[in-house]
Write an enzyme that holds these catalytic residues in place. Structure first.
Site, PDB file in Angstrom:
ATOM      1  N   LYS A 121     -97.606   9.875 -41.313  1.00 38.68           N
ATOM      2  CA  LYS A 121     -97.095   8.825 -41.885  1.00 38.68           C
ATOM      3  C   LYS A 121     -98.014   7.575 -41.938  1.00 38.68           C
ATOM      4  CE  LYS A 121     -92.042   9.545 -41.251  1.00 38.68           C
ATOM      5  NZ  LYS A 121     -92.096  10.782 -40.892  1.00 38.68           N
ATOM      6  N   LYS A 163     -90.898   4.515 -35.573  1.00 39.20           N
ATOM      7  CA  LYS A 163     -91.114   5.838 -36.026  1.00 39.20           C
ATOM      8  C   LYS A 163     -92.131   6.703 -35.735  1.00 39.20           C
ATOM      9  CE  LYS A 163     -90.054   6.069 -40.577  1.00 39.20           C
ATOM     10  NZ  LYS A 163     -90.321   5.878 -42.058  1.00 39.20           N
ATOM     11  N   GLY A 169     -86.712  14.136 -40.335  1.00 41.75           N
ATOM     12  CA  GLY A 169     -85.248  14.436 -39.976  1.00 41.75           C
ATOM     13  C   GLY A 169     -84.750  13.292 -38.952  1.00 41.75           C
ATOM     14  N   GLY A 170     -85.148  12.231 -38.803  1.00 42.00           N
ATOM     15  CA  GLY A 170     -84.598  10.983 -38.058  1.00 42.00           C
ATOM     16  C   GLY A 170     -85.024  11.015 -36.475  1.00 42.00           C
ATOM     17  N   HIS A 213     -82.043   3.997 -49.814  1.00 43.06           N
ATOM     18  CA  HIS A 213     -82.845   5.027 -49.629  1.00 43.06           C
ATOM     19  C   HIS A 213     -82.940   5.717 -51.104  1.00 43.06           C
ATOM     20  CE1 HIS A 213     -84.848   8.879 -47.845  1.00 43.06           C
ATOM     21  NE2 HIS A 213     -84.851   8.851 -49.126  1.00 43.06           N
ATOM     22  N   HIS A 239     -79.485   9.655 -40.167  1.00 43.52           N
ATOM     23  CA  HIS A 239     -80.758   9.640 -41.008  1.00 43.52           C
ATOM     24  C   HIS A 239     -80.663  10.988 -41.910  1.00 43.52           C
ATOM     25  CE1 HIS A 239     -82.170   6.098 -39.004  1.00 43.52           C
ATOM     26  NE2 HIS A 239     -82.118   6.766 -37.691  1.00 43.52           N
ATOM     27  N   GLU A 279     -90.677   8.819 -51.413  1.00 40.77           N
ATOM     28  CA  GLU A 279     -89.375   8.358 -50.886  1.00 40.77           C
ATOM     29  C   GLU A 279     -89.724   6.665 -50.592  1.00 40.77           C
ATOM     30  OE1 GLU A 279     -87.599  10.254 -47.839  1.00 40.77           O
ATOM     31  OE2 GLU A 279     -87.239  12.153 -48.710  1.00 40.77           O
ATOM     32  N   ARG A 301     -92.871  19.069 -51.073  1.00 42.37           N
ATOM     33  CA  ARG A 301     -92.168  20.157 -51.399  1.00 42.37           C
ATOM     34  C   ARG A 301     -90.978  20.004 -52.298  1.00 42.37           C
ATOM     35  NH1 ARG A 301     -87.821  18.856 -48.407  1.00 42.37           N
ATOM     36  NH2 ARG A 301     -88.007  17.666 -46.737  1.00 42.37           N
TER      37      ARG A 301
END
Length: 657
Positions: A121, A163, A169-170, A213, A239, A279, A301
Site C-alpha cells: 500500500k 493499516k 480484508g480488514g 467506499h 471492513h 478503490e 483482479r
C-alpha cells in the site's frame, strides 16, 4: 498460439461462484474449460460445469487451491493454454504469474510487475501521487519505529487509521481516536498483520469521519485504459462488503469525471492489462465533491462485485479479460460506454448475523431463487457448506431503470429466496436493503454498525407462523383432501408440539368438515388463526401462507428472515411425554401397529407404535432408555387425543429394587 488468436481451452484456478462465473463466459465464447478442485470439492458445482477436472489434493487451501505448481501441471497435462485466477487464492500472486509464463502459459490478468507495484500500500500510494491521483493524508514511509509512527499520527491529526502495508480484508487495521490509545492499537494491528501477512509494517492515514467506499472499474490493454464507471461499496461490516451498487448514489457528473479520470491515470501509470479496480475513500459528510476523494488501493483482479458494473454497462468483463489476454486490443473506446439504469448486489452467506456474523456450515436442504434476478452461485440444493473456504452461498443482483426500482426488486427477490439447512444472513440482508437511510442514499461505512441491533435481531415466530408450522407438521399444507371416515371426531382436534428459539409451544389444530382449520396455542395467549384454502393456496386470516421446507422434523418458513421450528414427536419431551414415563396420543386416531411388549428394554428414540389419523401415520417413539411396564391400548383400537398408550417403568424403579 498466434497473437490475437482466441484460446481453445482455459483452466480456472479457483472454486465456488467465481469459477462457475468464468466457466459460463468461456462456454458462451466456445472455449473449453478445465476445473481444479480439492478433495472435498470433487463433486462441487464448478467441477460439474467444466469440461474437464483435475484434483489438486487435500481440503485446506494450502493443500489445493494455493498449490501453484499443481495448477501449472494440471494446465499442461490437459492442454490448457491460459489460466484464469478468479479472485482470492493466487489471483494477486506475482510469483505465480511468472511461473505460468515460464511454463509457456498465459495468465488471464495483469503482469507480475503491475501486481507488485500495487501490492504494498505504501509504495502504491507513492506511485499514485506521481501519477496525479489524490491520496489520503498520511504516512507511508520506511521508518517503522513506534515512536516515529506516533509522531506521524500527531502530524496527520486524530482520528487516524492504522493499516497493514501488506494488508487486505480488514486485517491489521485499527482506528485510533486519541494519542493515549495509539500504543495499544499499534501493537494489536502489528500482531494481526504479522500473523495474517508475515509483515507487520504499518502505514498511518487520516481517518475520514463519514467515509464512503467508492471504487472505479478500469480495464486496460497494457497501454491504454478505460473506465466502466463507479460502484458504491460503503455498506460494510468489519471492513467486509455486504451490499454493492452501481452507479454510486449522489454521484454528480463533475465528481464522476474527476474520480474516473484519476482511476484511468492510475491504471495507465502502471501499464495495466485486464480488469482492475481503483478503490477510493470519499468524504460523504456534505455529499460527494470533486476534491473530497482519495486513493486507497488497487485490486489487480476481478472484484466480487463486478456483476453490478456488467449490469449497467452491458459488458461481460470475463469475456473482455479472456480476449485481451489473448492479445486483442481494448474491445471498445471510452465513448462507447454508458450507464444504463441501476444495479444492486447482496452477498448471501452461510453466517449467523444474530451471533455476530459467525460463519456457519450445514447442508443446503433447500436453495431456490425467484425469477427476475441474476444469481451467481457455486452451490446447489443438497450441497454442503464447507468449513474450509469462504461461506458464500450466492451473489443476488437486481437491476432497474432507477435506484428505487432496483432496490425494490432486490428486496422482493431476497424475500422470495428460500434457503434451509444452514443459518444464513438472508433476513439481515432484506432488512438492510429496506433500511431507511440506505434507501435514501445516505450511506457510509458505519451504517451497519450504527443500526446493527435492529438489523441483526432474530425474529420470533408469531401466531400465524406457528399456526402454519403446525399445519405443515400435520401434512396439511397441500390442497385439502375430502374427509371420509372421521365423522366421529367432527371437528377433529390435534395437538402439535413445536420448539422455537429454545421455547416449546403446543398448538391445537381443529379441522372442520369444510376443509378449513382453526389453529390455537394451547396456552390460549394468542387468538385463533383461521386457515382457508383459496385458488392461490392456503391463507391464514386472509394472508397468503409463506413458502416452507420440511426436512425430517425441522420446519423452515420463508418470506424474509427464515424461521426454523422443530417438531417434537410424541415421547420426545414436553407435557406429552408425561415426565418421560407415559407416551400419550397427540391426536385422536387409530392405533395401526405396536412394536413392543411389556418387559422389553427399549432405547431413546426407538419406534414403539404407529398412530394413524387423517390419512397420516405418526410414529410414537421412546422418550428415554427404559423398560416397557405396560401396553395401555391394542392394535386397531381407536383412541382420543391425550390417551395414555404405553407406560415405561419409573426411572427410579431399578434403584428401589
Amino acid at each position: 498460439m498466434a497473437e490475437g488468436q482466441l484460446f481453445t481451452k482455459i483452466l480456472i484456478a479457483n472454486r465456488g461462484e467465481i469459477a462457475c462465473r468464468v466457466i459460463e463466459s468461456a462456454r458462451a465464447m466456445g472455449i473449453a474449460t478445465v476445473a481444479v478442485h480439492s478433495d472435498v470439492d470433487a463433486e462441487a458445482r464448478h467441477v460439474a460445469l467444466a469440461d474437464e477436472a483435475v484434483s489438486l489434493g487435500g481440503a485446506r487451501p494450502d493443500e489445493s487451491y494455493l498449490r501453484g505448481d499443481a495448477i501449472i501441471a494440471a494446465a499442461r497435462a490437459t492442454g490448457a493454454q491460459a489460466v484464469h485466477p478468479g479472485y482470492g487464492f493466487l489471483s494477486e500472486n506475482p510469483d505465480f504469474v511468472e511461473a505460468l509464463e515460464d511454463a509457456g502459459l498465459v495468465f488471464i490478468g495483469p503482469s507480475a510487475k503491475a501486481i507488485r507495484s500495487m501490492g504494498l500500500k505504501g509504495a502504491a500510494k507513492a506511485l499514485m501521487e506521481e501519477a496525479g491521483v489524490p491520496v489520503v493524508p498520511g504516512y507511508h514511509g520506511a521508518e517503522q519505529s513506534d515512536a516515529h509512527l506516533a509522531v506521524e499520527a500527531e502530524r496527520i491529526g486524530y482520528p487516524v487509521l492504522l493499516k497493514a502495508v501488506a494488508g487486505g480484508g480488514g486485517k491489521g487495521m485499527r482506528r485510533v481516536d486519541a494519542p493515549a490509545d495509539f500504543s495499544d492499537a499499534l501493537a494489536a494491528a502489528k500482531a494481526e498483520a504479522k500473523g495474517a501477512f508475515g509483515n507487520d509494517e504499518m502505514l498511518v492515514e487520516k481517518y475520514i469521519l463519514s467515509p464512503r467506499h467508492v471504487e472505479v472499474q478500469v480495464f486496460g490493454d497494457g497501454t491504454r485504459a478505460v473506465h466502466l464507471f463507479e460502484r458504491d461499496c460503503s455498506l460494510q461490516r468489519r471492513h467486509q462488503k455486504v451490499i454493492e451498487e452501481a452507479p454510486a448514489p449522489g454521484m454528480s457528473e463533475e465528481v464522476r469525471a474527476a474520480m474516473t479520470g484519476a482511476a484511468v491515470r492510475a491504471a495507465e501509470a502502471i501499464g495495466y492489462k485486464g480488469a482492475g479496480t481503483i478503490e477510493f475513500i470519499a468524504d460523504g459528510s456534505e455529499g460527494l465533491h470533486a476534491d473530497g476523494f482519495w486513493f486507497m488501493e488497487m485490486n489487480t483482479r476481478l472484484q466480487v462485485e463486478h456483476p453490478v458494473t456488467e449490469a449497467i454497462t452491458g459488458v461481460d468483463l470475463v469475456e473482455w479479460q479472456i480476449r485481451v489476454a489473448a492479445g486483442e486490443p481494448l474491445p471498445c473506446a471510452q465513448a462507447d460506454l454508458a450507464i444504463r439504469g441501476h444495479a444492486v448486489e447482496a452477498r448471501l452467506y452461510a453466517e449467523d448475523a444474530a451471533a455476530g456474523f459467525l460463519p456457519a456450515t450445514g447442508r443446503l436442504d433447500r436453495l431456490a431463487f425467484p425469477a427476475g434476478l441474476r444469481v451467481d452461485t457455486g452451490v446447489r440444493e443438497g450441497d454442503e457448506i464447507s468449513p474450509h473456504y469462504d461461506p458464500m452461498i450466492a451473489k443476488v443482483i437486481a437491476q432497474g431503470p432507477t435506484r428505487d426500482v432496483a432496490l425494490a426488486r432486490l428486496e422482493a427477490g431476497l424475500r422470495g429466496t428460500e434457503v434451509a439447512g444452514s443459518v444464513t444472513n438472508l433476513g439481515f440482508l432484506e432488512r438492510l436493503v429496506a433500511q431507511e437511510d440506505f434507501r435514501a442514499g445516505e450511506v457510509d461505512t458505519g451504517l451497519i454498525e450504527r443500526h446493527q441491533a435492529a438489523l441483526c435481531e432474530a425474529p420470533v415466530a408469531d401466531a400465524a407462523a406457528l399456526a402454519w408450522a403446525a399445519m405443515i407438521a400435520l401434512d396439511l399444507a397441500g390442497a385439502p383432501a375430502p374427509r371420509r371416515g372421521f365423522t366421529l371426531w367432527a371437528p377433529l382436534r390435534r395437538i402439535v408440539t413445536l420448539a422455537h428459539q429454545g421455547e416449546t409451544v403446543e398448538i391445537a389444530v381443529e379441522s372442520r368438515d369444510d376443509g378449513s382449520h382453526v389453529i390455537t396455542p394451547v396456552d390460549g395467549e394468542d387468538r385463533p388463526i383461521e386457515a382457508r384454502w383459496q385458488a392461490d393456496g392456503w391463507r391464514l386470516d386472509g394472508q397468503r401462507a409463506p413458502g416452507w421446507h420440511r426436512e425430517g422434523q425441522r420446519i423452515t418458513l420463508f418470506g424474509g428472515w427464515p424461521l426454523e421450528m422443530e417438531l417434537i414427536l410424541p415421547g420426545q419431551g414436553g407435557e406429552a411425554a408425561a415426565g418421560g414415563d407415559v407416551i400419550l396420543a397427540p391426536m385422536p386416531g387409530l392405533v395401526r401397529a405396536i412394536f413392543t411388549s411389556a418387559g422389553e428394554t427399549v432405547a431413546a428414540g426407538q419406534r414403539l407404535a404407529i398412530l394413524e389419523a387423517m390419512k397420516m401415520e405418526h410414529a410414537l417413539v421412546a422418550p428415554r432408555d427404559g423398560i416397557v411396564a405396560e401396553i395401555l391400548t391394542t392394535e386397531g383400537g381407536q383412541v382420543d387425543a391425550g390417551a395414555a398408550l404405553i407406560r415405561l417403568e419409573a426411572e427410579d424403579a431399578g434403584d428401589a429394587a
